[in-house]
Write a protein that holds these residues in place. Structure first.
Motif, short mmCIF file in Angstrom:
data_model
loop_
_atom_site.label_atom_id
_atom_site.label_comp_id
_atom_site.label_asym_id
_atom_site.label_seq_id
_atom_site.Cartn_x
_atom_site.Cartn_y
_atom_site.Cartn_z
N ARG A 7 0.85 -1.20 0.00
CA ARG A 7 0.00 0.00 0.00
C ARG A 7 0.87 1.24 0.00
O ARG A 7 1.83 1.35 0.74
CB ARG A 7 -0.90 0.01 1.22
CG ARG A 7 -1.98 -1.02 1.17
CD ARG A 7 -2.93 -0.86 2.32
NE ARG A 7 -3.87 -1.97 2.31
CZ ARG A 7 -4.67 -2.26 3.29
NH1 ARG A 7 -4.67 -1.52 4.38
NH2 ARG A 7 -5.48 -3.27 3.20
N PRO A 10 -3.61 5.53 1.81
CA PRO A 10 -4.85 4.93 2.31
C PRO A 10 -5.87 4.80 1.17
O PRO A 10 -5.86 5.59 0.22
CB PRO A 10 -5.33 5.91 3.37
CG PRO A 10 -4.56 7.16 3.17
CD PRO A 10 -3.33 6.82 2.39
N PRO A 11 -6.71 3.80 1.27
CA PRO A 11 -7.70 3.61 0.20
C PRO A 11 -8.67 4.78 0.12
O PRO A 11 -8.96 5.44 1.11
CB PRO A 11 -8.41 2.32 0.57
CG PRO A 11 -8.12 2.10 2.01
CD PRO A 11 -6.85 2.81 2.32
N VAL A 12 -9.13 5.04 -1.06
CA VAL A 12 -10.09 6.11 -1.28
C VAL A 12 -11.48 5.59 -0.92
O VAL A 12 -11.87 4.50 -1.32
CB VAL A 12 -10.08 6.54 -2.77
CG1 VAL A 12 -11.12 7.59 -3.05
CG2 VAL A 12 -8.69 7.02 -3.16
N SER A 13 -12.19 6.39 -0.15
CA SER A 13 -13.54 5.96 0.20
C SER A 13 -14.52 6.45 -0.87
O SER A 13 -14.46 7.59 -1.31
CB SER A 13 -13.95 6.48 1.57
OG SER A 13 -14.01 7.88 1.54
N ILE A 14 -15.38 5.56 -1.32
CA ILE A 14 -16.38 5.89 -2.33
C ILE A 14 -17.73 5.98 -1.65
O ILE A 14 -18.16 5.05 -0.98
CB ILE A 14 -16.40 4.80 -3.41
CG1 ILE A 14 -15.03 4.68 -4.06
CG2 ILE A 14 -17.48 5.08 -4.45
CD1 ILE A 14 -14.89 3.53 -5.02
N PRO A 15 -18.39 7.13 -1.83
CA PRO A 15 -19.70 7.27 -1.18
C PRO A 15 -20.72 6.33 -1.80
O PRO A 15 -20.71 6.08 -3.01
CB PRO A 15 -20.07 8.74 -1.43
CG PRO A 15 -19.27 9.13 -2.61
CD PRO A 15 -18.03 8.30 -2.59
N GLN A 16 -21.56 5.78 -0.97
CA GLN A 16 -22.61 4.88 -1.45
C GLN A 16 -23.81 5.70 -1.90
O GLN A 16 -24.25 6.60 -1.21
CB GLN A 16 -23.04 3.92 -0.33
CG GLN A 16 -21.94 2.98 0.11
CD GLN A 16 -21.55 2.02 -0.99
OE1 GLN A 16 -22.38 1.57 -1.76
NE2 GLN A 16 -20.26 1.72 -1.08
#
Length: 149
Positions: A7, A10-16
């Motif tokens: 890594r 940090p992973p990208v957060s995708i909105p639901q």
């Protein structure tokens, strides 16, 4: 999951989304598109001459659908193909060479020789064709290009 050692951030957060938003683009006037589709369905869409020569035929195309100019062009193309297949070239190699170099005998013959030599070396037909076209029918440069890939 990705191993933490690999890594980099940090992973990208995708909105639901609860609902997919719809577009608001005006597609009211589709008359031109309808005319094009209707014309294609009634006259039958033609494949390119190369597809015809390689044996890939359209289900909607018959010999009676061809107009005189297209039939004449195909006849001259077919005559050229027959000229080179009678010299021992396969139909596929003759079509590729004619597409690339026209009816220039020296270039077509050189393409056929180079194609056969590269095929004996184990390169795929797609690699050979692309390399010879990109390298101006030069065997050494085409082989070098194929070895780079």
């Amino acid at each position: 999951l990705i191993n933490p050692a690999y890594r980099i951030s940090p992973p990208v957060s995708i909105p639901q989304l609860d609902e997919v938003p719809h577009h608001n683009l005006p597609f009211e006037d589709m008359e031109l598109e309808k005319e094009v589709i209707e014309e294609a369905e009634t006259t039958g869409a033609r494949l390119s001459a190369l597809d015809d020569l390689l044996g890939i035929a359209s289900a909607t195309t018959t010999a009676s659908d061809k107009d005189d100019d297209a039939a004449l062009k195909l006849d001259s193309w077919e005559t050229a193909i027959l000229k080179y297949t009678s010299k021992g070239l396969t139909r596929e190699v003759a079509a590729l060479a004619l597409s690339a170099f026209g009816e220039v005998d020296a270039q077509v013959d050189k393409f056929a020789q180079n194609f056969a030599q590269m095929e004996q070396l184990g390169f795929s037909k797609h690699q050979i064709t692309g390399a010879l076209l990109l390298e101006g029918n030069d065997l050494d440069r085409a082989i070098a290009r194929c070895c780079q890939d």
